[in-house]
Design a protein around this motif. Structure first.
Motif, PDB file in Angstrom:
ATOM      1  N   ASN A  30       0.854  -1.192   0.000  1.00  0.00           N
ATOM      2  CA  ASN A  30       0.000   0.000   0.000  1.00  0.00           C
ATOM      3  C   ASN A  30       0.886   1.237   0.000  1.00  0.00           C
ATOM      4  O   ASN A  30       2.129   1.133   0.019  1.00  0.00           O
ATOM      5  CB  ASN A  30      -0.942  -0.003   1.212  1.00  0.00           C
ATOM      6  CG  ASN A  30      -0.180  -0.079   2.531  1.00  0.00           C
ATOM      7  OD1 ASN A  30       0.614   0.805   2.862  1.00  0.00           O
ATOM      8  ND2 ASN A  30      -0.408  -1.159   3.288  1.00  0.00           N
ATOM      9  N   THR A  31       0.254   2.397  -0.002  1.00  0.00           N
ATOM     10  CA  THR A  31       1.009   3.647  -0.138  1.00  0.00           C
ATOM     11  C   THR A  31       1.089   4.447   1.166  1.00  0.00           C
ATOM     12  O   THR A  31       1.422   5.627   1.149  1.00  0.00           O
ATOM     13  CB  THR A  31       0.377   4.533  -1.226  1.00  0.00           C
ATOM     14  OG1 THR A  31      -0.978   4.852  -0.849  1.00  0.00           O
ATOM     15  CG2 THR A  31       0.367   3.833  -2.572  1.00  0.00           C
ATOM     16  N   LYS A  32       0.784   3.831   2.295  1.00  0.00           N
ATOM     17  CA  LYS A  32       0.710   4.565   3.560  1.00  0.00           C
ATOM     18  C   LYS A  32       2.007   5.288   3.899  1.00  0.00           C
ATOM     19  O   LYS A  32       1.994   6.392   4.453  1.00  0.00           O
ATOM     20  CB  LYS A  32       0.343   3.602   4.690  1.00  0.00           C
ATOM     21  CG  LYS A  32      -1.091   3.086   4.622  1.00  0.00           C
ATOM     22  CD  LYS A  32      -1.396   2.143   5.773  1.00  0.00           C
ATOM     23  CE  LYS A  32      -2.828   1.612   5.685  1.00  0.00           C
ATOM     24  NZ  LYS A  32      -3.116   0.649   6.789  1.00  0.00           N
ATOM     25  N   VAL A  33       3.153   4.697   3.563  1.00  0.00           N
ATOM     26  CA  VAL A  33       4.434   5.308   3.909  1.00  0.00           C
ATOM     27  C   VAL A  33       4.618   6.657   3.213  1.00  0.00           C
ATOM     28  O   VAL A  33       5.347   7.529   3.729  1.00  0.00           O
ATOM     29  CB  VAL A  33       5.596   4.341   3.558  1.00  0.00           C
ATOM     30  CG1 VAL A  33       5.765   4.209   2.044  1.00  0.00           C
ATOM     31  CG2 VAL A  33       6.888   4.794   4.199  1.00  0.00           C
ATOM     32  N   LEU A  34       3.954   6.867   2.092  1.00  0.00           N
ATOM     33  CA  LEU A  34       4.122   8.111   1.341  1.00  0.00           C
ATOM     34  C   LEU A  34       3.406   9.291   1.997  1.00  0.00           C
ATOM     35  O   LEU A  34       3.662  10.443   1.639  1.00  0.00           O
ATOM     36  CB  LEU A  34       3.630   7.927  -0.097  1.00  0.00           C
ATOM     37  CG  LEU A  34       4.317   6.799  -0.871  1.00  0.00           C
ATOM     38  CD1 LEU A  34       3.776   6.727  -2.291  1.00  0.00           C
ATOM     39  CD2 LEU A  34       5.835   6.979  -0.873  1.00  0.00           C
TER      40      LEU A  34
END
Length: 451
Positions: A30-34
């Protein structure tokens, strides 16, 4: 080899192709780190997403921003990217890439103050935070076109570059000229700070003058030969700019760590090793920028968009067919940047060139950050096609696949044709008319060449 068209239906298919090619490309679930903030120096930006420098060739004759220029950057700011790395802004008139390149001077300083204020206000009104603005200070070198007339200023004779753009010994710049440019970066930093930019980039990538010096192995004198000499203008330009650095204004650099040409015509290679990347000198340079010149954040890239475009921005459709799969270019870019990042872990590094991966560029970026290959990513062609990509990632979790860049190369055609540049496919109303002009002029030029 035949250039394979991008037809991947999901990330797993890309992973399978990468495994077949025996390369590594990072992907996250997923893209949560961004969404996480990123701190460098005394600065904290709101997310890991940025706009890469993309020349628009739409400046006014005095180098100040036009309404089209303002439109591009205001759209970027509204789109949610925490950092906007502005396109190349020339430090001297003879180093301009064309008559419509941006150039900041004492005479148009007030126009730039208004410009940056409008961009910051647009971002704050839309998103609740002000985007961080980096001004890219550049000398176009062999790609200089003041008044739209080719007038190359080169570090040394380069047979690969000169296949497409003629130059001779008279074009080689003197050590005295290079010395004079050092203080120009200081002057540019002073103006950038006054104009409302948050940082200045002393640009050394993509075949322009400072980047060409990185591979000037056989140039005599103070700016050629040893790594110390080849990086002299870059380092001294940074030192001149850092006079104006403080808690609110930083100095950074965009560095090309691999050119894609064999020794002695490319940086990031070894004699007798062909095109195989050897990044020891790049690591040494970046360590010096971090430890000796105290840069807290930089951007790394590769290649030359004029001559080795597949290295710097892998594509589906271009002027030639590379002898490698586009995914190999993606892998070389991110893993090369990752090698430098792991060697200089305390330096915050933005990576480059995710656009070929279309709607999967977000998961790729997140994977690169999770694996420690970079701290953030600058999006170039995607930002032309879809300036709202950052907010789509942050708010919806993914990029809108219907608005991605298709790497058709038309924006590259526009900039090379000296036309106002943007996405012909996704921003048709504005840029298709310019593309039609470009096609007509190209047809006339090709016809005259046959007569």
């Amino acid at each position: 080899m035949k250039h394979e068209k991008f037809q991947y239906k999901n990330v797993e298919e890309i992973k399978q192709k990468a495994e077949e090619l025996r390369i590594h490309i990072p992907f996250a679930e997923n893209t949560k780190v961004l969404k996480q903030p990123l701190k460098f120096g005394d600065v904290t930006v709101n997310n890991r997403l940025g706009i890469a420098p993309m020349e628009g060739a739409d400046a006014l004759p005095d180098g100040s921003p036009s309404e089209l220029t303002k439109r591009r950057y205001i759209r970027d700011a509204i789109g949610g990217s925490a950092l906007i790395w502005f396109e190349a802004i020339s430090i001297v008139p003879e180093g301009c890439s064309g008559s419509h390149q941006l150039m900041l001077t004492k005479e148009n300083l007030e126009a730039y103050k208004k410009f940056t204020a409008e961009v910051k206000e647009a971002g704050y009104r839309a998103n609740g935070y002000i985007p961080y603005l980096v001004m890219q200070a550049n000398h176009s070198g062999r790609y200089s076109n003041p008044g739209n007339k080719p007038a190359p200023l080169i570090a040394y004779r380069h047979p690969e570059y000169e296949k497409l753009r003629k130059a001779d010994d008279s074009c080689i710049v003197s050590d005295d000229y290079l010395k004079s440019l050092e203080e120009k970066f200081g002057e540019a930093a002073k103006l950038a700070k006054e104009a409302g930019f948050d940082a200045i980039d002393v640009k050394s990538c993509h075949g322009y003058l400072l980047a060409e010096l990185l591979s000037a192995y056989n140039r005599p004198g103070a700016y050629g030969g040893s790594l110390e000499n080849r990086t002299r203008l870059l380092r001294n330009g940074i030192k001149a700019a850092k006079v104006y650095e403080d808690e609110q204004f930083l100095v950074t650099a965009r560095i090309g760590i691999y050119d894609g040409f064999a020794y002695p015509y490319g940086f990031g290679v070894k004699e007798g090793e062909g095109l195989t990347p050897h990044l020891e000198e790049a690591v040494e340079l970046v360590k010096k920028l971090s430890e000796e010149l105290h840069l807290s954040m930089i951007n790394l890239t590769m290649g030359n968009p004029y001559v080795s475009a597949h290295v710097t921005r892998p594509f589906d459709i271009g002027k030639y067919i590379p002898d490698e799969h586009p995914l190999e270019g993606i892998s070389r870019m991110i893993n090369g940047i990752g090698l430098v990042k792991r060697s200089v872990p305390n330096l915050k590094i933005y990576a480059s060139a995710p656009s070929y991966l279309r709607q999967y560029a977000d998961l790729y970026t997140a994977g690169a950050v999770e694996e420690g290959l970079c701290d953030g990513m600058l999006f170039g062609r995607v930002s032309f096609a879809n300036p709202d990509f950052a907010n789509q990632i942050i708010k919806e979790g993914r990029i809108d696949f219907k608005k991605t860049c298709i790497t058709c190369g038309k924006c590259g055609d526009l900039i090379r044709g000296g036309k106002p540049t943007g996405c012909v496919i996704r921003d048709t109303e504005v840029y298709l008319p310019f593309y039609k002009e470009y096609q007509k002029e190209s047809d006339k030029s090709n016809l005259s060449g046959l007569i």
